[in-house]
Design a protein around this motif. Structure first.
Motif, PDB file in Angstrom:
ATOM      1  N   VAL A 254       0.833  -1.198   0.000  1.00  0.00           N
ATOM      2  CA  VAL A 254       0.000   0.000   0.000  1.00  0.00           C
ATOM      3  C   VAL A 254       0.873   1.256   0.000  1.00  0.00           C
ATOM      4  O   VAL A 254       2.028   1.233   0.415  1.00  0.00           O
ATOM      5  CB  VAL A 254      -0.950   0.019   1.224  1.00  0.00           C
ATOM      6  N   GLY A 255       0.305   2.360  -0.503  1.00  0.00           N
ATOM      7  CA  GLY A 255       0.974   3.654  -0.436  1.00  0.00           C
ATOM      8  C   GLY A 255       1.612   4.102  -1.734  1.00  0.00           C
ATOM      9  O   GLY A 255       1.509   3.462  -2.781  1.00  0.00           O
ATOM     10  N   THR A 256       2.282   5.256  -1.630  1.00  0.00           N
ATOM     11  CA  THR A 256       3.071   5.821  -2.721  1.00  0.00           C
ATOM     12  C   THR A 256       4.523   5.836  -2.267  1.00  0.00           C
ATOM     13  O   THR A 256       4.822   6.191  -1.126  1.00  0.00           O
ATOM     14  CB  THR A 256       2.618   7.258  -3.051  1.00  0.00           C
ATOM     15  N   GLU A 257       5.419   5.440  -3.140  1.00  0.00           N
ATOM     16  CA  GLU A 257       6.836   5.344  -2.790  1.00  0.00           C
ATOM     17  C   GLU A 257       7.603   6.488  -3.437  1.00  0.00           C
ATOM     18  O   GLU A 257       7.451   6.761  -4.629  1.00  0.00           O
ATOM     19  CB  GLU A 257       7.385   3.994  -3.259  1.00  0.00           C
ATOM     20  N   HIS A 258       8.414   7.156  -2.624  1.00  0.00           N
ATOM     21  CA  HIS A 258       9.267   8.254  -3.088  1.00  0.00           C
ATOM     22  C   HIS A 258      10.709   7.897  -2.748  1.00  0.00           C
ATOM     23  O   HIS A 258      11.003   7.522  -1.604  1.00  0.00           O
ATOM     24  CB  HIS A 258       8.938   9.570  -2.375  1.00  0.00           C
ATOM     25  N   THR A 259      11.623   8.022  -3.704  1.00  0.00           N
ATOM     26  CA  THR A 259      13.032   7.747  -3.452  1.00  0.00           C
ATOM     27  C   THR A 259      13.881   8.884  -3.998  1.00  0.00           C
ATOM     28  O   THR A 259      13.697   9.318  -5.140  1.00  0.00           O
ATOM     29  CB  THR A 259      13.468   6.410  -4.085  1.00  0.00           C
ATOM     30  N   ILE A 260      14.810   9.366  -3.174  1.00  0.00           N
ATOM     31  CA  ILE A 260      15.770  10.401  -3.571  1.00  0.00           C
ATOM     32  C   ILE A 260      17.159   9.799  -3.424  1.00  0.00           C
ATOM     33  O   ILE A 260      17.556   9.409  -2.324  1.00  0.00           O
ATOM     34  CB  ILE A 260      15.656  11.648  -2.675  1.00  0.00           C
TER      35      ILE A 260
ATOM     36  N   PHE B 273       6.179   6.597  -7.331  1.00  0.00           N
ATOM     37  CA  PHE B 273       5.296   5.687  -8.050  1.00  0.00           C
ATOM     38  C   PHE B 273       4.321   5.037  -7.080  1.00  0.00           C
ATOM     39  O   PHE B 273       4.518   5.059  -5.857  1.00  0.00           O
ATOM     40  CB  PHE B 273       6.098   4.614  -8.800  1.00  0.00           C
ATOM     41  N   ASP B 274       3.260   4.476  -7.639  1.00  0.00           N
ATOM     42  CA  ASP B 274       2.282   3.716  -6.876  1.00  0.00           C
ATOM     43  C   ASP B 274       2.971   2.465  -6.338  1.00  0.00           C
ATOM     44  O   ASP B 274       3.356   1.587  -7.106  1.00  0.00           O
ATOM     45  CB  ASP B 274       1.110   3.353  -7.782  1.00  0.00           C
ATOM     46  N   ALA B 275       3.108   2.390  -5.016  1.00  0.00           N
ATOM     47  CA  ALA B 275       3.838   1.265  -4.415  1.00  0.00           C
ATOM     48  C   ALA B 275       3.095  -0.053  -4.565  1.00  0.00           C
ATOM     49  O   ALA B 275       3.670  -1.117  -4.317  1.00  0.00           O
ATOM     50  CB  ALA B 275       4.112   1.548  -2.939  1.00  0.00           C
TER      51      ALA B 275
ATOM     52  N   LEU C 226      10.771   7.576   1.196  1.00  0.00           N
ATOM     53  CA  LEU C 226       9.574   8.046   1.882  1.00  0.00           C
ATOM     54  C   LEU C 226       8.393   7.228   1.396  1.00  0.00           C
ATOM     55  O   LEU C 226       8.190   7.097   0.180  1.00  0.00           O
ATOM     56  CB  LEU C 226       9.301   9.534   1.607  1.00  0.00           C
ATOM     57  N   LEU C 227       7.640   6.671   2.321  1.00  0.00           N
ATOM     58  CA  LEU C 227       6.396   5.985   1.993  1.00  0.00           C
ATOM     59  C   LEU C 227       5.250   6.872   2.433  1.00  0.00           C
ATOM     60  O   LEU C 227       5.212   7.328   3.578  1.00  0.00           O
ATOM     61  CB  LEU C 227       6.329   4.623   2.685  1.00  0.00           C
ATOM     62  N   GLN C 228       4.321   7.116   1.521  1.00  0.00           N
ATOM     63  CA  GLN C 228       3.207   8.027   1.768  1.00  0.00           C
ATOM     64  C   GLN C 228       1.897   7.264   1.737  1.00  0.00           C
ATOM     65  O   GLN C 228       1.652   6.466   0.826  1.00  0.00           O
ATOM     66  CB  GLN C 228       3.185   9.117   0.689  1.00  0.00           C
ATOM     67  N   TYR C 229       1.058   7.504   2.747  1.00  0.00           N
ATOM     68  CA  TYR C 229      -0.245   6.848   2.840  1.00  0.00           C
ATOM     69  C   TYR C 229      -1.314   7.884   3.169  1.00  0.00           C
ATOM     70  O   TYR C 229      -1.022   8.929   3.765  1.00  0.00           O
ATOM     71  CB  TYR C 229      -0.278   5.807   3.972  1.00  0.00           C
ATOM     72  N   ASP C 230      -2.548   7.561   2.837  1.00  0.00           N
ATOM     73  CA  ASP C 230      -3.681   8.300   3.368  1.00  0.00           C
ATOM     74  C   ASP C 230      -3.750   7.971   4.858  1.00  0.00           C
ATOM     75  O   ASP C 230      -3.807   6.807   5.242  1.00  0.00           O
ATOM     76  CB  ASP C 230      -4.957   7.844   2.658  1.00  0.00           C
ATOM     77  N   ALA C 231      -3.727   8.997   5.723  1.00  0.00           N
ATOM     78  CA  ALA C 231      -3.712   8.754   7.166  1.00  0.00           C
ATOM     79  C   ALA C 231      -4.943   7.966   7.614  1.00  0.00           C
ATOM     80  O   ALA C 231      -4.912   7.293   8.642  1.00  0.00           O
ATOM     81  CB  ALA C 231      -3.627  10.075   7.929  1.00  0.00           C
TER      82      ALA C 231
END
Length: 203
Positions: free
Chosen positions: A129-135, A160-162, A180-185
């Motif tokens: 689940v979530g959106t994945e961000h990598t730097i 991208f869509d994880a 960074l993993l991003q989710y709807d809280a």
């Protein structure tokens, strides 16, 4: 994330059981969803297992919850300092992850990780689940998302869509990056003070 003095194993044990019971799942059903053996799940809930990145992400995918619901997280304060030596590393086939902080902001939950992709290694994920961000901070990183390949260098960013199958490969030596993993809280489980009543674990 796991507080200082608490191992990932211990934190995962309690949170996994609470998450499973809150969702009304038997060990057998969670085993089917996560493709993790029932005996292994039982060991993890007893704090006797050895969780890897693959295990934690499989559980996140099967339970449809953020990683931090399984690994806990420190509550925000006026000042937060996380020392490298104080954080237990989650290891996978090709990646070492150090969970640093969970941040709730504007209806979203962000989990911040220090990520190292080991030289010449590849880390595959079926998705979660979530959106994945990598730097990328150092090194050259090959990223494959749902069959599409991208190469990143220092300072480059990808999101991208994880939930899609993806993989990271270190091309020239170890790659240092911030994940960074991003989710709807709203996806977070809300554990009560008391553990839900025991559910009979029939297949």
């Amino acid at each position: 994330m796991a507080a200082s003095g608490e191992s990932v194993r211990d934190v995962l044990a309690g949170n996994l059981r609470r998450a499973r019971l809150e969702l009304g799942l038997s060990l057998s059903e969670l085993s089917r969803r996560s493709r993790i053996g029932k005996a292994t799940l039982s060991q993890l809930e007893a704090g006797a297992g050895n969780p890897t990145i693959e295990t934690v992400f499989s559980l996140s995918r099967a339970l449809e919850v953020p990683i931090s619901d399984l690994l806990d997280r420190q509550e925000p304060s006026g000042l937060t300092v996380v020392r490298a030596g104080d954080v237990e590393v989650l290891r996978g086939e090709g990646v070492d992850l150090r969970p640093l902080r969970g941040i709730v902001s504007g209806g979203a939950l962000f989990e911040v990780y220090d990520q190292q992709v080991r030289a010449g290694r590849r880390q595959d994920s079926l998705g979660h689940v979530g959106t994945e961000h990598t730097i990328v901070q150092a090194g050259r990183l090959a990223v494959r998302v749902d069959g599409r390949d991208t190469e990143l260098g220092p300072g480059d960013y990808i999101a991208f869509d994880a939930g899609l199958p993806h993989a990271y490969t270190a091309l020239d030596g170890t790659v240092r990056s911030v994940l960074l993993l991003q989710y709807d809280a709203g996806r977070r489980l809300h554990f009560g003070a008391a553990e839900p009543p025991h559910r009979d674990d029939t297949p």
